[in-house]
Design an enzyme around this catalytic site. Structure first.
Site, PDB file in Angstrom:
ATOM      1  CB  CYS A   1       5.066   6.195   9.195  1.00  0.00           C
ATOM      2  SG  CYS A   1       6.789   6.716   9.263  1.00  0.00           S
TER       3      CYS A   1
ATOM      4  CG  ASN B   1      -1.787  -1.236   1.270  1.00  0.00           C
ATOM      5  OD1 ASN B   1      -2.059  -1.844   0.247  1.00  0.00           O
ATOM      6  ND2 ASN B   1      -2.206  -1.625   2.467  1.00  0.00           N
TER       7      ASN B   1
ATOM      8  CG  HIS C   1       0.850   2.762   4.461  1.00  0.00           C
ATOM      9  ND1 HIS C   1       0.913   1.800   5.439  1.00  0.00           N
ATOM     10  CD2 HIS C   1      -0.380   2.641   3.901  1.00  0.00           C
ATOM     11  CE1 HIS C   1      -0.218   1.132   5.484  1.00  0.00           C
ATOM     12  NE2 HIS C   1      -1.017   1.601   4.555  1.00  0.00           N
TER      13      HIS C   1
END
Length: 407
Positions: A331, A294, A296
């Site tokens: 993050c 994804n 991240h």
């Protein structure tokens, strides 16, 4: 290359490992006055000269070597099939079987769950030969993704339903709680069972159990909470009734929880850790290898960051019993983060009975010898470097290590 001109006067016996998608069979072929390049013809075979015989499983028996001839003829047929598939880069022995055909697990249509067995590999264990918490968390993700794939959800890493993909919606985890009573060691086989169910109007819940296959003993329990997010705006979205109907048919008919007890710490609130922290690890960066499908940072990476802030002396005397993670912000690659930890309490300090948690702090340490405790509790915070932006809150409980016979 077998069948060298100077060696044609003697037969050669070759051990082949045949893979049928589920198990391997060892067959020995007798070659005389022939030239065979098996690496080129059959790249999926492993061939090594052995002592004269028929089978590595039947050596010493009266079986006839010539019985392998039919199998060798079939290999030559597969060679021709391989040529026909060479333009597409596929191989009949590979394309014939899907990943589902070789996984050691599947759906339970009665319990509405998915179970799979895993062998603990050498690269999944630490110095004590036991599986690391990161390795176990990776297997939790693997079995969850395999569950989603087996019921027909997308395999793009989001486990989305058709309507979710239509509206650009994805699942993201907000909380995870892992509790381990024992750690499997290298070579152990564990069974992981997982299932999901609706959790209010905003999301869903996924639980796991971890069992030792050899003993049948339950060694771990896990629960997590997931919410729906718009992939483009990154804003949370309510689970609509039509989307809920797409996945609820794969959930247990009655609620089932990995932590059914009312006083479980799996749902307890995690307070914010305030400065000054007792233990700080700075200079952590989200690397490219930390990213998932994804784009991240993978959920498992946060576990490693949390452990980085703990003093090494704790890791030498204690092992992780429970870890609770509360994900608060995404993050991404290149982000600089720091990990903070505070010692929150000590159970069984020099005693044989549980006397509760003592000496709670959320700041400077109190004068207590934490090495006397059988159970230690820490509060954690992962945040962006140089700011107060929280990325993850956490809580860990550590139990004193117990000796276990090694394999």
């Amino acid at each position: 290359m077998l069948g060298h001109p100077t060696l044609h006067s003697r037969p050669y016996y070759v051990s082949c490992i045949l893979w049928n998608g589920r198990r391997s069979s060892h067959v020995n072929f007798n070659f005389k006055n022939c030239t065979v390049s098996c690496r080129k013809t059959c790249p999926w075979l492993s061939m090594t000269p052995i002592k004269a015989g028929v089978s590595t499983e039947d050596q010493g028996s009266n079986s006839n070597v010539s019985q392998s001839g039919l199998l060798f003829d079939q290999l030559l047929v597969n060679k021709e099939d391989s040529k026909n598939n060479s333009l597409t880069g596929s191989h009949p022995m590979i394309s014939k079987y899907s990943a589902n055909g070789v996984r050691l697990g599947g759906l339970d249509n009665v319990r509405h769950s998915y179970s799979e067995n895993f062998v603990v590999r050498c690269y999944e264990v630490g110095m004590n030969r036991a599986a690391s918490i990161e390795s176990i968390a990776n297997l939790l993700q693997e079995v969850a993704c395999n569950h989603a794939q087996s019921v027909g959800f997308s395999t793009d890493g989001f486990a989305t339903t058709p309507l979710m993909r239509k509206h650009r919606l994805i699942w993201v985890t907000t909380r995870m709680h892992i509790e381990l009573e024992a750690y499997p060691v290298w070579g152990d086989v564990v069974e992981m069972e997982t299932w999901c169910q609706a959790e209010g109007k905003a999301g869903t819940r996924r639980d796991w159990t971890i069992s030792d296959v050899s003993s049948g003993k339950l060694i771990g329990r896990v629960t997590s909470t997931w919410v729906m997010m718009n992939e483009d705006s990154r804003r949370l979205s309510r689970v609509t009734d039509d989307v809920r109907q797409e996945y609820v048919i794969h959930c247990p008919k009655l609620p089932r929880y990995a932590f059914p007890e009312a006083n479980s710490s799996s749902s307890s609130k995690i307070p914010k850790l305030h400065d000054p922290a007792q233990y700080v690890k700075s200079g952590l960066m989200a690397r490219r290898g930390d990213l998932d499908m994804n784009q991240h940072v993978n959920n498992v990476t946060y576990i490693g960051w949390i452990l980085e802030s703990l003093p090494p002396s704790i890791l030498e005397t204690h092992q992780l019993h429970t870890i609770t993670l509360h994900y608060r912000r995404e993050c991404r690659h290149g982000d600089l983060v720091e990990s903070l930890a505070n010692f929150e309490g000590c159970r069984n300090a020099g005693k044989s009975a549980v006397s509760g948690i003592h000496g709670y702090t959320n700041g400077p340490a109190q004068p207590i010898n934490i090495y006397d405790g059988d159970e230690l509790e820490f509060l954690h915070l992962v945040r962006t470097t140089g700011s107060e932006v929280e990325i993850n809150r956490g809580r860990t409980v550590w139990k004193r290590k117990l000796e276990r016979p090694q394999r």
